[in-house]
Design a protein around this motif. Sequence first.
Motif, PDB file in Angstrom:
ATOM      1  N   ASP A  61      28.469  75.030  38.983  1.00  0.00           N
ATOM      2  CA  ASP A  61      29.298  75.116  39.930  1.00  0.00           C
ATOM      3  C   ASP A  61      28.665  76.393  40.751  1.00  0.00           C
ATOM      4  OD1 ASP A  61      31.133  73.015  39.950  1.00  0.00           O
ATOM      5  OD2 ASP A  61      31.953  73.957  37.966  1.00  0.00           O
ATOM      6  N   TYR A  62      28.098  77.252  39.960  1.00  0.00           N
ATOM      7  CA  TYR A  62      27.504  78.431  40.407  1.00  0.00           C
ATOM      8  C   TYR A  62      26.057  78.254  40.841  1.00  0.00           C
ATOM      9  CZ  TYR A  62      27.111  83.541  40.903  1.00  0.00           C
ATOM     10  OH  TYR A  62      26.915  84.540  41.445  1.00  0.00           O
ATOM     11  N   SER A  63      25.903  77.405  41.650  1.00  0.00           N
ATOM     12  CA  SER A  63      24.499  76.843  42.112  1.00  0.00           C
ATOM     13  C   SER A  63      24.378  76.430  43.676  1.00  0.00           C
ATOM     14  CB  SER A  63      23.949  75.932  41.217  1.00  0.00           C
ATOM     15  OG  SER A  63      24.845  74.755  41.133  1.00  0.00           O
ATOM     16  N   TYR A  64      23.637  76.285  44.281  1.00  0.00           N
ATOM     17  CA  TYR A  64      23.431  75.737  45.575  1.00  0.00           C
ATOM     18  C   TYR A  64      23.996  74.348  45.863  1.00  0.00           C
ATOM     19  CZ  TYR A  64      20.988  80.058  47.250  1.00  0.00           C
ATOM     20  OH  TYR A  64      20.703  81.518  47.486  1.00  0.00           O
ATOM     21  N   SER A  65      24.590  74.047  46.846  1.00  0.00           N
ATOM     22  CA  SER A  65      24.649  72.696  46.794  1.00  0.00           C
ATOM     23  C   SER A  65      23.896  71.920  48.297  1.00  0.00           C
ATOM     24  CB  SER A  65      26.292  72.433  47.284  1.00  0.00           C
ATOM     25  OG  SER A  65      26.698  72.958  48.501  1.00  0.00           O
ATOM     26  N   PHE A  66      23.348  72.940  48.942  1.00  0.00           N
ATOM     27  CA  PHE A  66      22.728  72.323  50.089  1.00  0.00           C
ATOM     28  C   PHE A  66      21.575  71.442  49.912  1.00  0.00           C
ATOM     29  CE2 PHE A  66      19.910  76.080  48.943  1.00  0.00           C
ATOM     30  CZ  PHE A  66      18.898  75.517  49.571  1.00  0.00           C
ATOM     31  N   SER A  67      21.120  71.273  48.805  1.00  0.00           N
ATOM     32  CA  SER A  67      19.683  70.422  48.583  1.00  0.00           C
ATOM     33  C   SER A  67      19.923  69.585  47.353  1.00  0.00           C
ATOM     34  CB  SER A  67      18.518  71.199  48.525  1.00  0.00           C
ATOM     35  OG  SER A  67      17.537  70.632  47.974  1.00  0.00           O
ATOM     36  N   GLU A  68      20.153  68.185  47.597  1.00  0.00           N
ATOM     37  CA  GLU A  68      20.130  67.440  46.581  1.00  0.00           C
ATOM     38  C   GLU A  68      19.071  67.229  45.673  1.00  0.00           C
ATOM     39  OE1 GLU A  68      21.464  63.387  47.889  1.00  0.00           O
ATOM     40  OE2 GLU A  68      21.297  62.719  45.914  1.00  0.00           O
ATOM     41  N   GLU A  69      17.970  67.550  46.421  1.00  0.00           N
ATOM     42  CA  GLU A  69      16.623  67.606  45.364  1.00  0.00           C
ATOM     43  C   GLU A  69      16.765  68.662  44.356  1.00  0.00           C
ATOM     44  OE1 GLU A  69      13.361  68.344  47.956  1.00  0.00           O
ATOM     45  OE2 GLU A  69      11.851  68.133  46.079  1.00  0.00           O
ATOM     46  N   LEU A  70      17.180  69.768  45.044  1.00  0.00           N
ATOM     47  CA  LEU A  70      17.275  70.909  44.225  1.00  0.00           C
ATOM     48  C   LEU A  70      18.326  70.716  42.909  1.00  0.00           C
ATOM     49  CD1 LEU A  70      16.637  74.169  43.578  1.00  0.00           C
ATOM     50  CD2 LEU A  70      18.453  74.558  45.014  1.00  0.00           C
ATOM     51  N   GLU A  71      19.516  70.167  43.307  1.00  0.00           N
ATOM     52  CA  GLU A  71      20.458  69.810  42.209  1.00  0.00           C
ATOM     53  C   GLU A  71      19.941  68.845  41.369  1.00  0.00           C
ATOM     54  OE1 GLU A  71      24.938  69.792  44.894  1.00  0.00           O
ATOM     55  OE2 GLU A  71      23.732  67.958  44.497  1.00  0.00           O
ATOM     56  N   GLN A  72      19.209  68.000  41.595  1.00  0.00           N
ATOM     57  CA  GLN A  72      18.790  67.135  40.683  1.00  0.00           C
ATOM     58  C   GLN A  72      17.528  67.711  39.608  1.00  0.00           C
ATOM     59  OE1 GLN A  72      20.305  64.078  39.840  1.00  0.00           O
ATOM     60  NE2 GLN A  72      21.756  64.693  41.538  1.00  0.00           N
ATOM     61  N   GLU A  73      16.828  68.502  40.268  1.00  0.00           N
ATOM     62  CA  GLU A  73      15.585  68.918  39.543  1.00  0.00           C
ATOM     63  C   GLU A  73      15.904  70.047  38.624  1.00  0.00           C
ATOM     64  OE1 GLU A  73      12.632  70.002  42.329  1.00  0.00           O
ATOM     65  OE2 GLU A  73      13.530  71.990  42.448  1.00  0.00           O
ATOM     66  N   TRP A  74      16.877  70.845  39.048  1.00  0.00           N
ATOM     67  CA  TRP A  74      17.086  72.035  38.302  1.00  0.00           C
ATOM     68  C   TRP A  74      17.757  71.644  36.773  1.00  0.00           C
ATOM     69  CZ3 TRP A  74      14.959  76.664  37.740  1.00  0.00           C
ATOM     70  CH2 TRP A  74      15.439  77.461  36.795  1.00  0.00           C
ATOM     71  N   ARG A  75      17.511  72.151  35.678  1.00  0.00           N
ATOM     72  CA  ARG A  75      18.173  71.774  34.474  1.00  0.00           C
ATOM     73  C   ARG A  75      18.820  73.154  33.948  1.00  0.00           C
ATOM     74  NH1 ARG A  75      20.427  70.706  30.172  1.00  0.00           N
ATOM     75  NH2 ARG A  75      19.821  69.015  28.328  1.00  0.00           N
ATOM     76  N   TRP A  76      20.172  73.233  33.900  1.00  0.00           N
ATOM     77  CA  TRP A  76      20.808  74.129  33.415  1.00  0.00           C
ATOM     78  C   TRP A  76      20.851  73.936  31.659  1.00  0.00           C
ATOM     79  CZ3 TRP A  76      21.592  78.299  36.191  1.00  0.00           C
ATOM     80  CH2 TRP A  76      21.780  78.449  37.509  1.00  0.00           C
ATOM     81  N   ASN A  77      20.619  75.297  31.098  1.00  0.00           N
ATOM     82  CA  ASN A  77      20.653  75.137  29.637  1.00  0.00           C
ATOM     83  C   ASN A  77      21.837  75.317  28.965  1.00  0.00           C
ATOM     84  OD1 ASN A  77      18.051  74.574  29.143  1.00  0.00           O
ATOM     85  ND2 ASN A  77      17.354  76.728  30.022  1.00  0.00           N
ATOM     86  N   GLU A  78      22.826  76.345  29.592  1.00  0.00           N
ATOM     87  CA  GLU A  78      23.999  76.637  28.864  1.00  0.00           C
ATOM     88  C   GLU A  78      25.041  76.220  30.126  1.00  0.00           C
ATOM     89  OE1 GLU A  78      24.401  80.277  26.260  1.00  0.00           O
ATOM     90  OE2 GLU A  78      22.738  80.756  27.824  1.00  0.00           O
ATOM     91  N   ARG A  79      26.228  76.071  29.608  1.00  0.00           N
ATOM     92  CA  ARG A  79      27.583  75.877  30.318  1.00  0.00           C
ATOM     93  C   ARG A  79      27.545  76.781  31.380  1.00  0.00           C
ATOM     94  NH1 ARG A  79      33.751  75.478  28.325  1.00  0.00           N
ATOM     95  NH2 ARG A  79      34.730  75.021  30.358  1.00  0.00           N
ATOM     96  N   PHE A  80      27.677  78.097  30.679  1.00  0.00           N
ATOM     97  CA  PHE A  80      27.873  79.495  31.454  1.00  0.00           C
ATOM     98  C   PHE A  80      26.382  80.213  31.389  1.00  0.00           C
ATOM     99  CE2 PHE A  80      31.936  78.831  30.259  1.00  0.00           C
ATOM    100  CZ  PHE A  80      32.810  78.663  31.284  1.00  0.00           C
ATOM    101  N   ALA A  81      25.628  80.087  32.459  1.00  0.00           N
ATOM    102  CA  ALA A  81      24.144  80.567  32.235  1.00  0.00           C
ATOM    103  C   ALA A  81      24.232  82.179  32.056  1.00  0.00           C
ATOM    104  CB  ALA A  81      23.524  80.114  33.315  1.00  0.00           C
ATOM    105  N   ALA A  82      23.333  82.483  31.247  1.00  0.00           N
ATOM    106  CA  ALA A  82      22.950  83.979  31.046  1.00  0.00           C
ATOM    107  C   ALA A  82      22.202  84.462  32.446  1.00  0.00           C
ATOM    108  CB  ALA A  82      22.281  84.196  29.869  1.00  0.00           C
ATOM    109  N   GLN A  83      21.985  85.747  32.376  1.00  0.00           N
ATOM    110  CA  GLN A  83      21.642  86.278  33.763  1.00  0.00           C
ATOM    111  C   GLN A  83      19.939  85.962  33.529  1.00  0.00           C
ATOM    112  OE1 GLN A  83      18.874  89.125  32.775  1.00  0.00           O
ATOM    113  NE2 GLN A  83      18.517  89.297  34.960  1.00  0.00           N
ATOM    114  N   PRO A  84      19.117  85.859  32.548  1.00  0.00           N
ATOM    115  CA  PRO A  84      17.798  85.565  32.639  1.00  0.00           C
ATOM    116  C   PRO A  84      17.675  84.146  33.425  1.00  0.00           C
ATOM    117  CG  PRO A  84      18.188  86.588  30.717  1.00  0.00           C
ATOM    118  CD  PRO A  84      19.375  86.237  31.177  1.00  0.00           C
ATOM    119  N   GLU A  85      18.599  83.167  33.032  1.00  0.00           N
ATOM    120  CA  GLU A  85      18.476  81.820  33.482  1.00  0.00           C
ATOM    121  C   GLU A  85      18.815  81.965  34.917  1.00  0.00           C
ATOM    122  OE1 GLU A  85      20.769  78.721  31.475  1.00  0.00           O
ATOM    123  OE2 GLU A  85      19.678  77.247  32.195  1.00  0.00           O
ATOM    124  N   ILE A  86      19.821  82.552  35.539  1.00  0.00           N
ATOM    125  CA  ILE A  86      20.375  82.583  36.754  1.00  0.00           C
ATOM    126  C   ILE A  86      18.938  83.198  37.719  1.00  0.00           C
ATOM    127  CG2 ILE A  86      21.926  83.297  38.319  1.00  0.00           C
ATOM    128  CD1 ILE A  86      23.912  83.283  36.143  1.00  0.00           C
TER     129      ILE A  86
END
Length: 543
Positions: A61-86
């Motif tokens: 949810d704490y990520s951009y929604s404007f690009s479906e391509e971006l949504e699909q290609e980015w892989r989050w590692n943690e449910r609540f991402a740590a600063q380096p991942e963000i």
Amino acid sequence: MTAPETVDVLVVGAGFAGMRALHALRGQGMSVVVLEAGDDVGGVWYWNRYPGARCDVESYDYSYSFSEELEQEWRWNERFAAQPEILRYAQHVADHFGLRRDIVFGQQMTSATYDEQAARWTVTTHTGCVWDAQFLVMAVGNLSATKAPDIAGLDIFAGRVFHTARWPHEPVDLTGLRVGVIGTGSSGAQLIPIVAQQTAHLTVFQRSANFSIPACNGPVSDERDAEVKAAYAERRAIAQNSPSGLGFMPDRASAAAADPEERRARFEQAWAGAGFGFLFTYHDLLLDEASNATAAEFCREKIAAIVKDPRTRELLTPHGFPFGGKRPSVDSGYFETFNRDNVMLVDLRATPIRDVTPTSLRTTDAEYPLDVLILATGFDAFTGALLRPDITGRGGHSLREAWSTGPRTYLGLGVAGFPNLFVIAGPGSPSLLSNVLLSIEHHVDWLAVLLRTAVADGIVEIEATEEAQDRWVEHVNRRAQETLYPRAPSYYMGDDLPGKPRVFMPYSGGVRDYRRILEQVERDGYEGFALRRSLLGETVPVR
Ligand code: N01
């Protein structure tokens, strides 16, 4: 001073708001430059590198929604991402969309002056660079102007002093050291459990106890990733229609009226995995005192069950303000940390800080030898980043004068007397009472349509009217009075700095209602904004 560079839009800040504004406005053919004080994109996620820094909003949810391509290609590692991942995500977005070519790094904006004749802004930076822009977009964040406590002797301390929001880029080795932390807000609550594992001894200096909810963080499995990505559009729609923009839909039940056993079961369930969702177990937790008391008592019982030492337990237990009235922390092992032998809690209410010596911190009754002092003391919230530069609008009046009794905006976006200046997720908008990334995208999309329409119509000046602004400020205050927020000492109310006007800063009416209001303003031809065309060198009203 260098010769001014001329652009259509100057954006200040290359955090999530500034990056999104650059992408959206550049995409509709405007020339856009972003000024960024840091050396890279990411905003608060560039600066807040302290151990344990992590987002309290779910990564998806704490990520951009404007690009479906971006949504699909980015892989989050943690449910609540740590600063380096963000930060990696922000960098990835900048690279993917070629944003860096229009961002000037290492430039701190120091002043902006409106030229009424030209209907343009002149903006200068700390290095003497000058920009000339028709529109100025302040994407500076609500929690970016750091606040250091005014403690005598801080400058003579021989050890290292770190502010959580200005943490060094290189690794900091705390092994075997005696560390002191001042501040037990969200930053302190995230940092303290990690630092406690590294140091020989940790002393936590607490002025106020706060409520904290367990994050229940964990890795994201491939199955979970696929599941979210398969229905991302629905997830976004639910978030947009939820009051907080976080996707939690409180039902109409009242906590106070609920059967005690049913209520406890519901609280337990939320406690065991909902993170911030705990705040939305019942719709009236922040509206009704009796309902709020049920959640507050539940949280106090949780603290009592964790913290072993009775005195420490008592000090860590918040009293005297509603649960959630002050932003609760979302933690991973915060209260458990105080059961460690190497951690000690000092009550600054009973024994305030007297001063710092080269080797220690002294309170009114004791001296604590320290090698490192960490300031988790927070920010000059909402207004700090907007009022630190000299912003001068119509008639030579400064924003500081205009906001001397607290921030006044129309919709949290525009300010009367400051034409062609827009604030992204500013005071008076849902901002920090929402999933701020969703609120940022909403503002940028709305602003992009406004600017596109204006440019197409030959409009050179857009300014919130005093009447519309007064009405909006009144509405913001009225909505706040319906809630329990004004009853807590918090940065929502300007309690973060002595002398700051005590007014409610964000909009508490929820992102869904707020979205409807912005849609209506747009349908009404931008009602509440004065729109002016240029005629023979003079700006004349359109209506
Ligand atoms: O700052 P805070 P923060 N002497 O203002 C204490 C966001 N955030 O950096 O409560 C002694 O909450 C102060 O005491 P008191 C999030 O929105 C998000 O922790 O004023 N103590 C308090 O304990 C959060 O709410 C994430 O009495 C002093 C602490 O310092 C916001 O940032 C992660 C003092 C400041 O707490 C701010 O959090 C982290 C003094 N002179 C933060 N001055 C995410 O996950 C202040 N204090 C997205």
